[in-house]
Design an enzyme around this catalytic site. Structure first.
Site, short mmCIF file in Angstrom:
data_model
loop_
_atom_site.label_atom_id
_atom_site.label_comp_id
_atom_site.label_asym_id
_atom_site.label_seq_id
_atom_site.Cartn_x
_atom_site.Cartn_y
_atom_site.Cartn_z
N ARG A 121 22.97 58.98 101.56
CA ARG A 121 22.44 57.78 102.21
C ARG A 121 22.67 57.76 103.72
NH1 ARG A 121 25.70 54.25 98.04
NH2 ARG A 121 26.89 56.15 98.35
N HIS A 153 20.48 55.17 92.24
CA HIS A 153 20.78 56.27 91.31
C HIS A 153 19.53 56.64 90.52
CE1 HIS A 153 25.05 54.43 91.33
NE2 HIS A 153 25.12 55.54 92.02
N SER A 155 26.99 50.88 94.49
CA SER A 155 27.54 50.18 93.33
C SER A 155 28.44 49.04 93.80
CB SER A 155 28.34 51.14 92.45
OG SER A 155 27.49 52.12 91.93
N LYS A 198 40.88 56.92 89.05
CA LYS A 198 39.97 55.96 89.65
C LYS A 198 39.96 54.67 88.84
CE LYS A 198 36.01 57.43 92.36
NZ LYS A 198 34.68 57.98 92.35
P1 ADP Z 1 30.75 58.38 93.66
O1 ADP Z 1 30.59 59.78 93.18
O2 ADP Z 1 31.19 58.28 95.09
O3 ADP Z 1 31.50 57.45 92.75
P2 ADP Z 1 28.35 57.17 92.72
O4 ADP Z 1 28.80 57.40 91.39
O5 ADP Z 1 28.08 55.74 93.11
O6 ADP Z 1 29.28 57.82 93.78
O7 ADP Z 1 26.99 57.96 93.01
C1 ADP Z 1 26.71 59.25 92.54
C2 ADP Z 1 25.78 59.92 93.52
O8 ADP Z 1 24.68 59.06 93.81
C3 ADP Z 1 26.42 60.25 94.87
O9 ADP Z 1 25.88 61.48 95.32
C4 ADP Z 1 25.98 59.11 95.76
O10 ADP Z 1 25.91 59.50 97.11
C5 ADP Z 1 24.57 58.86 95.20
N1 ADP Z 1 24.10 57.50 95.45
C6 ADP Z 1 24.76 56.34 95.32
N2 ADP Z 1 23.98 55.30 95.67
C7 ADP Z 1 22.79 55.82 96.05
C8 ADP Z 1 21.56 55.27 96.56
N3 ADP Z 1 21.42 53.97 96.78
N4 ADP Z 1 20.56 56.11 96.84
C9 ADP Z 1 20.71 57.43 96.66
N5 ADP Z 1 21.83 58.03 96.21
C10 ADP Z 1 22.86 57.23 95.91
#
Ligand code: ADP
Length: 162
Positions: A90, A17, A128, A41
């Site tokens: 990813r 992130h 995560s 969620k």
């Molecule tokens: P979600 O919206 O599915 O709950 P997250 O909150 O974990 O996902 O992530 C927010 C954004 O960051 C999403 O676009 C997700 O694809 C991206 N993301 C998560 N992990 C990574 C990573 N390791 N590298 C790049 N982008 C990531």
């Protein structure tokens, strides 16, 4: 002024992130990191904890602002005069959900576009949920999360294996 919104659960925030945020902050004048609050969620961390972690992780970036919202990302983006929503991509699984989200957003408001950033090589495999699993099984996560967060995360998720 070029303004972007980077929404997500960040449950918890990972180096993946942060990589996206850091790169977006170089391109846009202002980046709002939007910690999503979705009553449907189940999060491991509370809304306050997810915001606190993200604020800690991004405190050195002057043009990054962390906020939380229960509402539609698009409405938040409109309120902030943002032109762009940022997402990370990813793999093929991300692709499927991201393109659906993009099409939905576009059908509601085609003035707000989505920019996708691919992770840097060392973050490609990070999620995560994998971080939470590593903690559960007693592994050190210091290399996968922003500085100062590993202890906070490990405190919340009690390991099964000492
Ligand atoms: P979600 O919206 O599915 O709950 P997250 O909150 O974990 O996902 O992530 C927010 C954004 O960051 C999403 O676009 C997700 O694809 C991206 N993301 C998560 N992990 C990574 C990573 N390791 N590298 C790049 N982008 C990531």
């Amino acid at each position: 002024m070029k303004i972007a919104v980077y929404p997500g659960s960040f449950d918890p925030v990972s180096n993946g992130h942060l990589d996206i945020i850091e790169r977006a902050a170089k391109i846009f004048d202002k980046v709002y990191v939007l910690v999503s609050i979705n009553p449907n969620k189940q999060y491991t961390f509370t809304d306050q904890e997810r915001v606190e972690m993200m604020k800690l992780a991004t405190k050195k970036y002057e043009n990054v602002v962390v906020e939380a919202s229960k509402c539609l990302v698009l409405n938040f983006a409109r309120k902030k005069n943002a032109q762009v929503i940022i997402r990370g991509l990813r793999n093929i699984n991300d692709y499927q959900s991201e393109i659906t989200l993009f099409q939905f957003n576009r059908s509601i408001d085609n003035n707000i576009d989505t920019f996708v950033l691919f992770p840097s090589a060392n973050n490609l495999f990070l999620s995560s949920s994998s971080i939470k699993e590593l903690v559960l099984f007693g592994a050190d996560i210091a290399n996968y999360v922003p500085e100062g967060l590993a202890e906070m995360i490990a405190k919340k998720i009690k390991t099964r294996c000492k």
